[in-house]
Design an enzyme around this catalytic site. Structure first.
Site, short mmCIF file in Angstrom:
data_model
loop_
_atom_site.label_atom_id
_atom_site.label_comp_id
_atom_site.label_asym_id
_atom_site.label_seq_id
_atom_site.Cartn_x
_atom_site.Cartn_y
_atom_site.Cartn_z
CD GLU A 197 5.11 -0.78 0.54
OE1 GLU A 197 3.94 -1.21 0.94
OE2 GLU A 197 4.91 0.58 0.39
CD GLU A 299 4.75 1.91 -3.46
OE1 GLU A 299 3.69 2.41 -2.58
OE2 GLU A 299 4.78 0.60 -3.93
#
Length: 481
Positions: A197, A299
């Site tokens: 991320e 995710e």
């Protein structure tokens, strides 16, 4: 003793067009989970507030360095064992994403050498997964300086300083070179997830770093797949133009229907709700489809209601299971590989979670309830109304000081001014103070008592989230047909 598993032995994998394939050229769809909480702790996973390095320091100040290290060592020992791997493999899933914090490998006071202890912990998971034919994707979840503004990059700040200092970027590349040197040729380690991320306000520095990292890794390991997250928390590929060879591109696909947002309707499975799920994923996967490269959803997954405190929990969780099933159906259409978040925690999202009757949960439960009431964790906070009387007038006063058009300038731009204040004040400042209170719960504990607290995380002391696991098992078995 023979190990019985649904999974065939791990083989070297590579990218071919838009697929991940084995040596025979057969498509392999990776379906797995993340072992968050092991080599990268997070506040909602084990209960402390704030950032991991602050939590470790606070516990050391209460117990002393040796006792604190003893506790953490034992917690990690129990957090993932052969019993966990056996259960996971029994569901027909085939991959573990292993998030890791650079601090296990790099001492900030001696950054030119690597810690053996970090590699020992990584080896342990890989060796267990090898025995159960589970692929492992290594995931740099917390980079020096913090590659994003969130708690899980463990910087202690609400700014991503990784992008401001070349030395941090170089340290991460050197770490990847060391990891690649160690695991090259190991068929179980199927990929390197270079940066979890990332959130680069300028976008282009991320692209440059990926290119430099790829060259450095390929100099020592020409074959292992790279997993490349999009910018702004793996959701934005706007500045991506070229694709790296033998690379899988990754988005994260959390759906708002899976979170306890006040006023939001429960997921119904209607055409409208399904359409929102589909459009959300299609937007994130557009780059991969245009470039005809494999898609990895690194995710996703809902947060589940607590049946012991929420009378509507069964209804809420059934709606979230329904949403998850519909997401999996969307991924199956394109044979998308995925890794659900998360395997084990204290009750928010885990496929298994620590039993409330264990010593650890009995010790921390009152504090966790207080932490939720104070809305200190972004992920683990169900209701922020209890602190509205404190923060609402404060934030409104701050807004009057800043012109409205400037309130939208701070990156990530999709976050409101309120969210930026929440991150700085509650999730950083207040969480650091309350971290010392959490540590005081362990004051005076003997090694024997610390051992029992850590043992609470053992598989046999956890509850299986059956509704979730049934869905994952069904999906795994159907894909194996």
């Amino acid at each position: 003793m023979a190990i019985h598993t649904l999974n065939p032995s791990c083989q070297p994998l590579r990218v071919s067009g838009d697929a991940i394939v084995n040596a025979a050229g057969e498509r392999i769809v990776l379906k797995g989970t993340a072992l968050g909480g092991y080599l990268n702790m997070e506040n909602f996973i084990t209960g402390y507030p704030g950032h991991e390095h602050e939590h470790r320091a606070a516990l050391a100040s209460v117990l002393g360095k040796e006792k604190a290290q003893f506790f953490f060592d034992r917690l990690l020992h129990y957090f993932f064992t052969e019993a966990d791997a056996k259960f996971f493999a029994s569901l027909g899933m085939n991959c573990i994403r292993l998030p890791f914090n650079y601090r296990h490998f790099i001492d900030d006071q001696d950054p030119t050498s690597f810690k053996k202890e970090g590699f020992d912990l990584m080896d342990r998971v890989i060796n267990i997964c090898t025995r159960y034919n589970l692929y492992v994707v290594l995931d740099l979840h917390a980079a020096p300086g913090g590659q994003n503004q969130d708690w899980h990059s463990d910087s202690g700040l609400n700014k991503a300083m990784f992008w401001e200092f070349r030395v941090f970027q170089d340290q991460a590349i050197e770490l990847w070179k060391a990891i690649a040197t160690r695991y090259k040729g190991n068929p179980v380690v199927c990929g390197y997830n270079l940066l979890n991320e990332p959130a680069d306000p300028e976008h282009v520095r991320l692209i440059s770093w990926y290119e430099r990292a790829e060259k450095a890794i390929r100099a020592v390991d020409p074959d292992t797949m790279l997993f490349i997250d999009g910018n702004t928390y793996a959701m934005d590929f706007t500045y991506f133009q070229n694709v790296l060879p033998n690379a899988v591109y990754a988005c994260h696909d959390y759906a708002m229907f899976g979170f306890p947002i006040p006023g939001q309707p429960l997921y119904s499975g209607s055409d409208d709700h399904k359409g929102k799920l589909k459009r959300q994923f299609d937007r994130k996967a557009l780059f991969m489809r245009e470039k005809k490269v494999p898609i990895w959803n690194g995710e996703f997954g809902p947060v589940y209601a607590n049946e012991s405190v929420d009378p509507e929990a069964e209804k809420v969780n059934n709606a979230r299971y329904h949403m998850l099933q519909d997401q999996l159906n969307i991924y199956d259409q394109d044979k998308v590989s995925w890794s659900i978040w998360l395997y084990k925690d204290i009750g928010y999202q885990g496929m298994v979670y620590v039993n409330p009757d264990t010593p650890y949960m009995k010790l921390i439960a009152p504090f966790v309830a207080k932490k939720q009431k104070l809305a200190l964790d972004f992920w683990g906070c169900v209701d922020k109304e209890s602190v509205k009387d404190v923060y609402a007038p404060f934030i409104e006063g701050l807004k009057k000081m800043v012109p409205e058009h400037i309130q939208k300038k701070k990156y990530p731009h999709i976050w409101t001014f309120d969210r930026q204040v929440e991150r700085a004040v509650r999730e950083c400042l207040m969480s650091e103070y309350l971290g010392w209170e959490f540590a005081e719960l362990f004051e005076g504990k003997t090694e024997a008592e610390l051992e029992e607290l850590a043992r609470s995380f053992a598989f046999e002391n956890c509850i299986k989230r059956d509704g979730l696991n049934r869905i994952l098992e069904e999906d795994g078995r159907n894909s194996a047909k």
